[in-house]
Write a protein that holds these residues in place. Structure first.
Motif, PDB file in Angstrom:
ATOM      1  N   VAL A 189       0.816  -0.958   0.074  1.00 17.96           N
ATOM      2  CA  VAL A 189       0.019   0.059   0.054  1.00 17.96           C
ATOM      3  C   VAL A 189       0.943   1.161  -0.086  1.00 17.96           C
ATOM      4  N   ALA A 190       0.617   2.173  -0.919  1.00 19.04           N
ATOM      5  CA  ALA A 190       1.184   3.578  -1.043  1.00 19.04           C
ATOM      6  C   ALA A 190       0.095   4.594  -0.145  1.00 19.04           C
ATOM      7  N   ILE A 191       0.646   5.264   0.786  1.00 23.23           N
ATOM      8  CA  ILE A 191      -0.185   6.308   1.318  1.00 23.23           C
ATOM      9  C   ILE A 191       0.348   7.511   0.721  1.00 23.23           C
ATOM     10  N   MET A 192      -0.402   8.277   0.072  1.00 27.15           N
ATOM     11  CA  MET A 192      -0.074   9.605  -0.652  1.00 27.15           C
ATOM     12  C   MET A 192      -0.825  10.761  -0.061  1.00 27.15           C
ATOM     13  N   GLY A 193      -0.265  11.983  -0.168  1.00 25.03           N
ATOM     14  CA  GLY A 193      -0.862  13.128   0.135  1.00 25.03           C
ATOM     15  C   GLY A 193      -0.080  14.268   0.183  1.00 25.03           C
ATOM     16  N   ALA A 194      -0.314  15.624   0.135  1.00 24.70           N
ATOM     17  CA  ALA A 194       0.406  16.807   0.014  1.00 24.70           C
ATOM     18  C   ALA A 194       1.292  16.798   1.550  1.00 24.70           C
ATOM     19  N   SER A 195       2.124  17.728   1.560  1.00 25.34           N
ATOM     20  CA  SER A 195       2.712  17.805   2.976  1.00 25.34           C
ATOM     21  C   SER A 195       1.464  18.349   3.904  1.00 25.34           C
ATOM     22  N   ASN A 235       7.832  -7.790  -1.057  1.00 19.21           N
ATOM     23  CA  ASN A 235       6.293  -7.838  -1.143  1.00 19.21           C
ATOM     24  C   ASN A 235       6.219  -9.246  -1.846  1.00 19.21           C
ATOM     25  N   GLU A 236       6.897  -9.579  -3.024  1.00 18.28           N
ATOM     26  CA  GLU A 236       6.578 -10.511  -3.650  1.00 18.28           C
ATOM     27  C   GLU A 236       6.704 -11.876  -2.948  1.00 18.28           C
ATOM     28  N   SER A 237       7.868 -12.010  -2.057  1.00 21.45           N
ATOM     29  CA  SER A 237       7.895 -12.993  -0.943  1.00 21.45           C
ATOM     30  C   SER A 237       6.789 -13.122   0.232  1.00 21.45           C
ATOM     31  N   GLY A 238       5.847 -12.222   0.155  1.00 14.08           N
ATOM     32  CA  GLY A 238       4.704 -12.123   1.233  1.00 14.08           C
ATOM     33  C   GLY A 238       4.701 -11.054   2.231  1.00 14.08           C
ATOM     34  N   ARG A 239       5.762 -10.307   2.129  1.00 11.55           N
ATOM     35  CA  ARG A 239       5.689  -9.337   3.249  1.00 11.55           C
ATOM     36  C   ARG A 239       4.928  -8.029   3.140  1.00 11.55           C
ATOM     37  N   THR A 240       3.973  -7.713   3.977  1.00  6.61           N
ATOM     38  CA  THR A 240       2.868  -6.632   4.024  1.00  6.61           C
ATOM     39  C   THR A 240       3.798  -5.514   3.985  1.00  6.61           C
ATOM     40  N   ILE A 241       3.598  -4.599   3.146  1.00  5.90           N
ATOM     41  CA  ILE A 241       4.251  -3.133   3.144  1.00  5.90           C
ATOM     42  C   ILE A 241       3.246  -2.175   3.110  1.00  5.90           C
ATOM     43  N   VAL A 242       3.653  -0.997   3.870  1.00  5.08           N
ATOM     44  CA  VAL A 242       2.772   0.178   3.807  1.00  5.08           C
ATOM     45  C   VAL A 242       4.062   1.472   3.624  1.00  5.08           C
ATOM     46  N   ILE A 243       4.079   2.167   2.534  1.00  5.50           N
ATOM     47  CA  ILE A 243       5.033   2.883   2.156  1.00  5.50           C
ATOM     48  C   ILE A 243       4.040   4.378   2.006  1.00  5.50           C
ATOM     49  N   ILE A 244       4.836   5.208   2.815  1.00  7.66           N
ATOM     50  CA  ILE A 244       4.386   6.653   2.477  1.00  7.66           C
ATOM     51  C   ILE A 244       5.332   7.553   1.486  1.00  7.66           C
ATOM     52  N   THR A 245       4.612   8.091   0.458  1.00  3.80           N
ATOM     53  CA  THR A 245       5.487   8.840  -0.274  1.00  3.80           C
ATOM     54  C   THR A 245       4.714   9.935  -0.992  1.00  3.80           C
ATOM     55  N   HIS A 246       5.231  10.793  -1.335  1.00  5.95           N
ATOM     56  CA  HIS A 246       4.425  11.849  -2.272  1.00  5.95           C
ATOM     57  C   HIS A 246       4.976  11.852  -3.726  1.00  5.95           C
ATOM     58  N   ASP A 264       6.124   8.123  -8.662  1.00  7.82           N
ATOM     59  CA  ASP A 264       7.189   7.037  -9.391  1.00  7.82           C
ATOM     60  C   ASP A 264       7.318   5.838  -8.199  1.00  7.82           C
ATOM     61  N   VAL A 265       7.445   6.414  -7.023  1.00  9.66           N
ATOM     62  CA  VAL A 265       7.416   5.494  -5.784  1.00  9.66           C
ATOM     63  C   VAL A 265       6.205   4.670  -5.669  1.00  9.66           C
ATOM     64  N   ALA A 266       4.975   5.574  -5.719  1.00  5.73           N
ATOM     65  CA  ALA A 266       3.444   4.799  -5.458  1.00  5.73           C
ATOM     66  C   ALA A 266       3.288   3.943  -6.352  1.00  5.73           C
ATOM     67  N   LYS A 267       4.047   4.173  -7.823  1.00  5.16           N
ATOM     68  CA  LYS A 267       3.512   3.118  -8.849  1.00  5.16           C
ATOM     69  C   LYS A 267       3.992   1.740  -8.477  1.00  5.16           C
ATOM     70  N   HIS A 268       4.870   1.448  -7.593  1.00  5.60           N
ATOM     71  CA  HIS A 268       5.326   0.155  -7.189  1.00  5.60           C
ATOM     72  C   HIS A 268       4.262  -0.678  -6.217  1.00  5.60           C
ATOM     73  N   ALA A 269       3.418   0.257  -5.824  1.00 12.32           N
ATOM     74  CA  ALA A 269       2.627  -0.467  -4.810  1.00 12.32           C
ATOM     75  C   ALA A 269       1.226  -1.210  -5.507  1.00 12.32           C
TER      76      ALA A 269
END
Ligand code: ADP
Ligand code: MG
Length: 251
Positions: free
Chosen positions: A42-48, A196-207, A210-215
């Motif tokens: 999951v990518a969590i996005m949003g302005a500063s 993540n491919e090996s099963g790890r749950t990931i939450v990544i914060i980014t604005h 290019d980073v969010a498109k990996h989620a």
């Protein structure tokens, strides 16, 4: 009674966080509800200022909400005492911060071993697990280097290894590539993708898009509220490769 489904890694309901009092009061989170299933990315996005770090700090048990509930791996965090909370924070959640937060004048290996020291694991076992985590991030040849002898990208890979070494249910990363150049950003994202491919749950914060498109899923915050929550196809094409000598060992 309804049949018990799989327990989500995260179950968040009506989370509110206010800072300050009276006229100075800021509502940083205004009622956040979401579930994150095991294996999601999951990518969590949003302005500063939209509340991203506030949310991450609460989910990681580094701060407490004003109201609302949240469960990590089925455990209701609001009902835990200090000791249980410390155990949860240490074993169930791995953190990666924008500024790496490694301990200076301690080797990469010692930094990665640290969560296991707090976790009460014996020395030989600690060393073996820390070395395995450093291998996963492609740093087998840097284990005795101290943070100031490593590039930013390498320091962040040490931080990822430190987050992983306790085998947490959830990896939380707040702007993990915010201080990195393009090549190092690619390295860290490749590692995240692989985890993540090996099963790890990931939450990544980014604005960064290019980073969010990996989620696999993107949640957008505006002024402390979720305004968008959508699934997306994984990033297309092969991920950027690490340099040969640093390449992460095949899973
Ligand atoms: P983001 O990480 O998305 O930039 P934050 O979660 O850091 O946003 O901040 C959300 C809001 O809460 C902002 O208005 C910020 O000024 C405010 N805030 C964050 N931390 C504090 C604090 N410790 N005291 C008072 N206000 C805070
Ligand atoms: Mg922030």
């Amino acid at each position: 009674m309804t049949a018990p489904g799989p327990v989500p890694v995260l179950r968040v309901r009506d989370l509110v966080k206010e800072y300050g009092e009276g006229d100075a009061r800021v509502r940083a989170l205004r009622g956040i509800s979401l579930d994150v299933e095991r294996g999601d990315y999951v990518a969590i996005m949003g302005a500063s200022g939209s509340g991203k770090s506030t949310l991450m700090n609460i989910l990681g048990c580094l701060d407490i909400p004003t109201s609302g509930t949240y469960l990590i791996d089925g455990a209701d965090v609001g009902r835990l005492d200090e000791h249980q909370l410390a155990i949860l924070r240490n074993r169930r959640v791995g953190f990666v911060f924008q500024s790496f937060n490694l301990i200076p004048r301690m080797s990469a290996l010692a930094n990665v071993e640290l969560p296991l020291v707090y976790g009460g694991i014996g020395q030989a076992d600690r060393r073996a697990r820390a070395l395995a985590a450093l291998e996963q991030v492609g740093l087998t040849d840097r284990v005795h280097h101290e943070p100031n002898q490593l590039s930013g990208g390498q320091q962040q890979r040490v931080a990822v290894a430190r987050a992983l070494v306790t085998a947490p249910a959830l990896l939380l990363a707040d702007e993990p590539t915010g201080n990195l150049d393009t090549a190092s950003t690619g390295d860290v994202l490749e590692i995240m993708d692989r985890l993540n491919e090996s099963g790890r749950t990931i939450v990544i914060i980014t604005h960064e898009d290019d980073v969010a498109k990996h989620a696999k899923r993107v949640i957008r915050l505006v002024d402390g509220e979720i305004v968008e929550d959508r699934r997306q196809a994984p990033v297309d094409g092969p991920p950027p490769r690490l340099p040969e000598k640093d390449r992460v060992a095949a899973r």
